[in-house]
Design a protein around this motif. Structure first.
Motif, PDB file in Angstrom:
ATOM      1  N   ALA A 270      28.498  40.034  67.746  1.00 31.80           N
ATOM      2  CA  ALA A 270      29.055  38.998  66.878  1.00 31.80           C
ATOM      3  C   ALA A 270      28.150  37.780  66.713  1.00 31.80           C
ATOM      4  O   ALA A 270      28.197  37.114  65.695  1.00 31.80           O
ATOM      5  CB  ALA A 270      30.418  38.559  67.417  1.00 31.80           C
ATOM      6  N   ALA A 271      27.323  37.467  67.710  1.00 31.25           N
ATOM      7  CA  ALA A 271      26.490  36.261  67.661  1.00 31.25           C
ATOM      8  C   ALA A 271      25.079  36.602  67.194  1.00 31.25           C
ATOM      9  O   ALA A 271      24.549  37.669  67.495  1.00 31.25           O
ATOM     10  CB  ALA A 271      26.441  35.609  69.039  1.00 31.25           C
ATOM     11  N   PHE A 272      24.464  35.675  66.480  1.00 29.06           N
ATOM     12  CA  PHE A 272      23.117  35.896  65.939  1.00 29.06           C
ATOM     13  C   PHE A 272      22.086  34.926  66.507  1.00 29.06           C
ATOM     14  O   PHE A 272      20.942  34.936  66.087  1.00 29.06           O
ATOM     15  CB  PHE A 272      23.147  35.783  64.405  1.00 29.06           C
ATOM     16  CG  PHE A 272      24.065  36.787  63.777  1.00 29.06           C
ATOM     17  CD1 PHE A 272      23.721  38.117  63.693  1.00 29.06           C
ATOM     18  CD2 PHE A 272      25.297  36.384  63.285  1.00 29.06           C
ATOM     19  CE1 PHE A 272      24.580  39.046  63.125  1.00 29.06           C
ATOM     20  CE2 PHE A 272      26.160  37.307  62.714  1.00 29.06           C
ATOM     21  CZ  PHE A 272      25.799  38.638  62.632  1.00 29.06           C
ATOM     22  N   HIS A 273      22.477  34.083  67.461  1.00 29.55           N
ATOM     23  CA  HIS A 273      21.568  33.124  68.095  1.00 29.55           C
ATOM     24  C   HIS A 273      20.824  33.859  69.212  1.00 29.55           C
ATOM     25  O   HIS A 273      21.184  33.765  70.374  1.00 29.55           O
ATOM     26  CB  HIS A 273      22.355  31.934  68.652  1.00 29.55           C
ATOM     27  CG  HIS A 273      23.133  31.195  67.612  1.00 29.55           C
ATOM     28  ND1 HIS A 273      24.262  31.706  67.020  1.00 29.55           N
ATOM     29  CD2 HIS A 273      22.924  29.983  67.057  1.00 29.55           C
ATOM     30  CE1 HIS A 273      24.717  30.825  66.142  1.00 29.55           C
ATOM     31  NE2 HIS A 273      23.930  29.775  66.146  1.00 29.55           N
ATOM     32  N   LEU A 274      19.803  34.614  68.836  1.00 29.33           N
ATOM     33  CA  LEU A 274      19.243  35.620  69.739  1.00 29.33           C
ATOM     34  C   LEU A 274      17.790  35.416  70.137  1.00 29.33           C
ATOM     35  O   LEU A 274      17.292  36.099  71.017  1.00 29.33           O
ATOM     36  CB  LEU A 274      19.390  37.007  69.096  1.00 29.33           C
ATOM     37  CG  LEU A 274      20.819  37.393  68.694  1.00 29.33           C
ATOM     38  CD1 LEU A 274      20.814  38.719  67.950  1.00 29.33           C
ATOM     39  CD2 LEU A 274      21.727  37.441  69.901  1.00 29.33           C
ATOM     40  N   VAL A 275      17.077  34.494  69.486  1.00 29.33           N
ATOM     41  CA  VAL A 275      15.658  34.277  69.778  1.00 29.33           C
ATOM     42  C   VAL A 275      15.522  33.022  70.627  1.00 29.33           C
ATOM     43  O   VAL A 275      15.885  31.927  70.194  1.00 29.33           O
ATOM     44  CB  VAL A 275      14.832  34.127  68.480  1.00 29.33           C
ATOM     45  CG1 VAL A 275      13.355  33.912  68.806  1.00 29.33           C
ATOM     46  CG2 VAL A 275      15.011  35.333  67.573  1.00 29.33           C
TER      47      VAL A 275
ATOM     48  N   ALA B 193      18.196  34.537  64.555  1.00 27.84           N
ATOM     49  CA  ALA B 193      17.027  35.379  64.282  1.00 27.84           C
ATOM     50  C   ALA B 193      16.521  35.220  62.851  1.00 27.84           C
ATOM     51  O   ALA B 193      15.307  35.165  62.618  1.00 27.84           O
ATOM     52  CB  ALA B 193      17.352  36.844  64.575  1.00 27.84           C
ATOM     53  N   GLN B 194      17.422  35.135  61.898  1.00 23.14           N
ATOM     54  CA  GLN B 194      16.998  35.002  60.505  1.00 23.14           C
ATOM     55  C   GLN B 194      16.274  33.677  60.272  1.00 23.14           C
ATOM     56  O   GLN B 194      15.308  33.613  59.515  1.00 23.14           O
ATOM     57  CB  GLN B 194      18.194  35.135  59.561  1.00 23.14           C
ATOM     58  CG  GLN B 194      17.778  35.206  58.106  1.00 23.14           C
ATOM     59  CD  GLN B 194      18.927  35.555  57.184  1.00 23.14           C
ATOM     60  OE1 GLN B 194      20.063  35.686  57.613  1.00 23.14           O
ATOM     61  NE2 GLN B 194      18.618  35.718  55.918  1.00 23.14           N
ATOM     62  N   ARG B 195      16.710  32.607  60.938  1.00 26.38           N
ATOM     63  CA  ARG B 195      16.024  31.305  60.803  1.00 26.38           C
ATOM     64  C   ARG B 195      14.616  31.394  61.376  1.00 26.38           C
ATOM     65  O   ARG B 195      13.669  30.865  60.805  1.00 26.38           O
ATOM     66  CB  ARG B 195      16.823  30.202  61.499  1.00 26.38           C
ATOM     67  CG  ARG B 195      16.140  28.842  61.492  1.00 26.38           C
ATOM     68  CD  ARG B 195      16.048  28.212  60.124  1.00 26.38           C
ATOM     69  NE  ARG B 195      17.382  27.852  59.681  1.00 26.38           N
ATOM     70  CZ  ARG B 195      17.722  27.677  58.399  1.00 26.38           C
ATOM     71  NH1 ARG B 195      16.825  27.797  57.460  1.00 26.38           N
ATOM     72  NH2 ARG B 195      18.957  27.366  58.074  1.00 26.38           N
TER      73      ARG B 195
END
Length: 129
Positions: free
Chosen positions: A42-47, A88-90
């Motif tokens: 669910a979360a995308f804050h991965l880097v 990740a997209q950012r």
């Protein structure tokens, strides 16, 4: 309210148990210090990054101000040198713009590999021997 997902049950981009990114400031979508995806990704804050002035200026110009404190979200605002779990997209957008910050691979979730190739991340790694 979201549950608390520590992250070590998840893997980093090297296929090892995910290591913490930062506890000061406390980072991660779930604010556990880990760049955890959580249940069903669910979360995308991965880097896990180390913020730089160039990146923080780029992010603010792109509509994501990471420098202004937002106490209502327990967010102190970032300064250069802080470690942070970034979407990740950012990071990918910043890479395309030539302003991507350096990364900690052992604290970066393997879920990013669908968007960012490992070879690209390795070129920005701060924790490779």
């Amino acid at each position: 309210m979201q549950g608390r997902f520590e992250g070590p049950a998840e893997l980093n981009v090297l296929g090892e148990p995910l290591q913490a990114c930062s506890s000061d400031p406390l980072t991660g979508f779930f604010r556990t210090g880990y760049c955890a995806a959580g249940p069903e990704g669910a979360a995308f804050h991965l880097v896990c990054i180390e913020a730089t002035e160039d990146f923080l200026e780029y992010s603010k110009a792109a509509g994501n101000d990471l420098t202004t404190p937002m106490p209502q979200f327990a967010f102190p605002g970032l300064v250069a040198g802080n470690r942070w779990c970034l979407v990740a997209q950012r990071w990918s957008q910043a890479h395309q713009a030539g302003t991507a910050p350096r990364v900690f691979l052992r604290s970066t979730n393997q879920a990013v590999l669908g968007l960012i190739p490992l070879g690209v991340l390795k070129a920005y790694a701060l924790d490779l021997n």
